[in-house]
Design a protein around this motif. Structure first.
Motif, mmCIF file in Angstrom:
data_model
loop_
_atom_site.group_PDB
_atom_site.id
_atom_site.type_symbol
_atom_site.label_atom_id
_atom_site.label_comp_id
_atom_site.label_asym_id
_atom_site.label_seq_id
_atom_site.Cartn_x
_atom_site.Cartn_y
_atom_site.Cartn_z
ATOM 1 N N ALA A 1 28.360 3.641 -10.622
ATOM 2 C CA ALA A 1 29.390 3.187 -11.557
ATOM 3 C C ALA A 1 30.311 4.312 -12.052
ATOM 4 N N PRO A 2 29.785 5.475 -12.480
ATOM 5 C CA PRO A 2 30.700 6.543 -12.930
ATOM 6 C C PRO A 2 31.586 7.072 -11.807
ATOM 7 N N ILE A 3 31.053 7.116 -10.586
ATOM 8 C CA ILE A 3 31.837 7.607 -9.454
ATOM 9 C C ILE A 3 32.983 6.642 -9.160
ATOM 10 N N ILE A 4 32.671 5.345 -9.120
ATOM 11 C CA ILE A 4 33.705 4.333 -8.873
ATOM 12 C C ILE A 4 34.770 4.373 -9.974
ATOM 13 N N PHE A 5 34.315 4.486 -11.215
ATOM 14 C CA PHE A 5 35.238 4.506 -12.351
ATOM 15 C C PHE A 5 36.146 5.733 -12.316
ATOM 16 N N SER A 6 35.657 6.848 -11.772
ATOM 17 C CA SER A 6 36.442 8.085 -11.750
ATOM 18 C C SER A 6 37.671 7.986 -10.859
ATOM 19 N N PHE A 7 37.670 7.036 -9.917
ATOM 20 C CA PHE A 7 38.828 6.868 -9.050
ATOM 21 C C PHE A 7 39.958 6.101 -9.750
ATOM 22 N N LYS A 8 39.689 5.613 -10.960
ATOM 23 C CA LYS A 8 40.693 5.003 -11.839
ATOM 24 C C LYS A 8 41.379 3.785 -11.225
ATOM 25 N N MET B 1 26.787 -2.250 -8.459
ATOM 26 C CA MET B 1 25.635 -3.087 -8.141
ATOM 27 C C MET B 1 25.744 -3.665 -6.731
ATOM 28 N N SER B 2 26.954 -4.101 -6.359
ATOM 29 C CA SER B 2 27.159 -4.698 -5.040
ATOM 30 C C SER B 2 26.983 -3.671 -3.923
ATOM 31 N N ILE B 3 27.654 -2.524 -4.076
ATOM 32 C CA ILE B 3 27.607 -1.496 -3.037
ATOM 33 C C ILE B 3 26.213 -0.888 -2.928
ATOM 34 N N SER B 4 25.620 -0.557 -4.070
ATOM 35 C CA SER B 4 24.297 0.073 -4.060
ATOM 36 C C SER B 4 23.231 -0.854 -3.503
ATOM 37 N N TRP B 5 23.363 -2.151 -3.770
ATOM 38 C CA TRP B 5 22.395 -3.103 -3.218
ATOM 39 C C TRP B 5 22.533 -3.183 -1.700
ATOM 40 N N LYS B 6 23.769 -3.146 -1.215
ATOM 41 C CA LYS B 6 23.998 -3.203 0.228
ATOM 42 C C LYS B 6 23.473 -1.944 0.920
ATOM 43 N N TYR B 7 23.627 -0.787 0.272
ATOM 44 C CA TYR B 7 23.183 0.491 0.837
ATOM 45 C C TYR B 7 22.017 1.052 0.022
ATOM 46 N N ILE B 8 21.083 0.193 -0.323
ATOM 47 C CA ILE B 8 20.020 0.596 -1.255
ATOM 48 C C ILE B 8 19.121 1.677 -0.677
ATOM 49 N N LYS B 9 18.958 1.708 0.646
ATOM 50 C CA LYS B 9 18.114 2.748 1.244
ATOM 51 C C LYS B 9 18.741 4.129 1.056
ATOM 52 N N ILE B 10 20.062 4.208 1.223
ATOM 53 C CA ILE B 10 20.750 5.494 1.093
ATOM 54 C C ILE B 10 20.836 5.905 -0.372
ATOM 55 N N ASN C 1 34.820 -1.394 6.811
ATOM 56 C CA ASN C 1 34.181 -2.591 6.241
ATOM 57 C C ASN C 1 34.155 -2.479 4.725
ATOM 58 N N LEU C 2 35.262 -2.799 4.060
ATOM 59 C CA LEU C 2 35.374 -2.683 2.611
ATOM 60 C C LEU C 2 35.484 -4.042 1.942
ATOM 61 N N ASN C 3 35.012 -5.089 2.629
ATOM 62 C CA ASN C 3 35.166 -6.433 2.058
ATOM 63 C C ASN C 3 34.299 -6.657 0.826
ATOM 64 N N ILE C 4 33.352 -5.753 0.582
ATOM 65 C CA ILE C 4 32.496 -5.894 -0.600
ATOM 66 C C ILE C 4 33.312 -5.684 -1.877
ATOM 67 N N ILE C 5 34.382 -4.915 -1.794
ATOM 68 C CA ILE C 5 35.249 -4.674 -2.939
ATOM 69 C C ILE C 5 36.410 -5.664 -2.911
ATOM 70 N N HIS D 1 39.415 0.803 -11.193
ATOM 71 C CA HIS D 1 38.666 -0.312 -11.767
ATOM 72 C C HIS D 1 38.303 -0.001 -13.210
ATOM 73 N N ASN D 2 38.171 -1.049 -14.016
ATOM 74 C CA ASN D 2 37.752 -0.848 -15.405
ATOM 75 C C ASN D 2 36.234 -0.708 -15.480
ATOM 76 N N LEU D 3 35.709 -0.627 -16.703
ATOM 77 C CA LEU D 3 34.275 -0.365 -16.891
ATOM 78 C C LEU D 3 33.410 -1.449 -16.253
ATOM 79 N N ILE D 4 33.703 -2.706 -16.577
ATOM 80 C CA ILE D 4 32.872 -3.809 -16.087
ATOM 81 C C ILE D 4 32.969 -3.932 -14.576
ATOM 82 N N GLU D 5 34.172 -3.784 -14.034
ATOM 83 C CA GLU D 5 34.347 -3.854 -12.584
ATOM 84 C C GLU D 5 33.584 -2.727 -11.894
ATOM 85 N N SER D 6 33.595 -1.533 -12.484
ATOM 86 C CA SER D 6 32.871 -0.399 -11.899
ATOM 87 C C SER D 6 31.377 -0.682 -11.840
ATOM 88 N N ILE D 7 30.847 -1.285 -12.911
ATOM 89 C CA ILE D 7 29.425 -1.637 -12.920
ATOM 90 C C ILE D 7 29.131 -2.703 -11.875
#
Length: 253
Positions: free
Chosen positions: A160-167, A179-188, A249-253, A169-175
């Motif tokens: 979330a802080p990394i996503i938010f730093s790119f300015k 959650m979406s990206i980390s769940w998809k790449y949870i092993k990494i 493959n950025l369709n998650i965002i 997305h807002n706070l809620i969108e970053s969270i």
């Protein structure tokens, strides 16, 4: 584009080795700020004598300790807890903001001046503090119920802080995106976060049980070690997100 944990670890090590001086300076500066905060902005420290006496040692749980306190001691404990939470959040936010600013500045082809970097950092910090507060609150809720939900929330909210730093997305969108990206790449993401947790636990356990060194020096060494470990995690997550953004493959965002 295939993202692998070994590639990100290699990039993290390469970045850390090249920027070791700056990372150590940032870690030392954050530790110095924490020490100053402890020294000069303490609440009524009567509660320390309550925590250090045998009531704490003999208590079977924190609830037992609280139940053995009178009303005044409970109020002091509440003040002390709020103070420590704010101090930890401020230190984490300052470390996060400093590391993100450092990585972003080095990653851009057009590097900013030191003054503009510091200016952008302090503009970024208030919202980052609020984001840290929200994610920390959710993670602690997870740990209050069971250990596993707390660990899982630590993993899926870590970006979330990394996503938010790119300015973008807002706070809620970053969270939500974290959650979406980390769940998809949870092993990494999970391997990096779990390795950080284990190393932090080992370092804290070992350094906290060394009694032949002055406690103030041990506090400095412990905080420096924790800050450096967290800096490595920030680099790892930032590198992952940069590779992710370049993926087709950025369709998650």
């Amino acid at each position: 584009m295939i993202i692998t944990a070994s590639e990100i670890r290699s990039d993290t090590y390469h970045f850390f080795s090249k920027q070791m001086g700056a990372i150590f300076f940032i870690s030392f500066f954050i530790t110095f700020v924490s020490i100053l905060t402890d020294m000069f902005i303490k609440p009524d420290m009567h509660i320390i004598s309550v925590i250090e006496n045998k009531k704490f040692i003999n208590a079977h749980s924190l609830l037992d300790l609280i139940n053995n306190m009178n009303l005044e001691e409970k109020n002091e404990l509440l003040k002390y807890s709020i103070f420590k939470i704010i101090e930890l959040l401020l230190s984490k936010t300052l470390l996060l903001g400093s590391m993100i600013t450092l990585i972003s500045n080095l990653s851009n082809s057009k590097k900013e001046s030191i003054i503009s970097s510091i200016s952008s950092l302090f503009t970024f910090l208030p919202n980052l503090f609020l984001l840290n507060f929200l994610t920390t609150f959710l993670i602690q809720l997870g740990f209050m119920f069971f250990i596993i939900p707390g660990i899982l929330l630590s993993i899926i909210l870590s970006l979330a802080p990394i996503i938010f730093s790119f300015k973008k997305h807002n706070l809620i969108e970053s969270i939500r995106f974290s959650m979406s990206i980390s769940w998809k790449y949870i092993k990494i993401i999970g391997s990096g976060v779990l390795l950080w947790m284990c190393n932090k636990f080992i370092a804290t356990t070992i350094l906290s049980n060394i009694y032949f060194i002055n406690k103030n020096i041990m506090f400095l060494i412990l905080n420096m070690s924790v800050n450096i470990l967290y800096s490595l995690l920030i680099i790892y997550l930032f590198r992952f997100y940069m590779i992710f953004l370049r993926s087709p493959n950025l369709n998650i965002i």
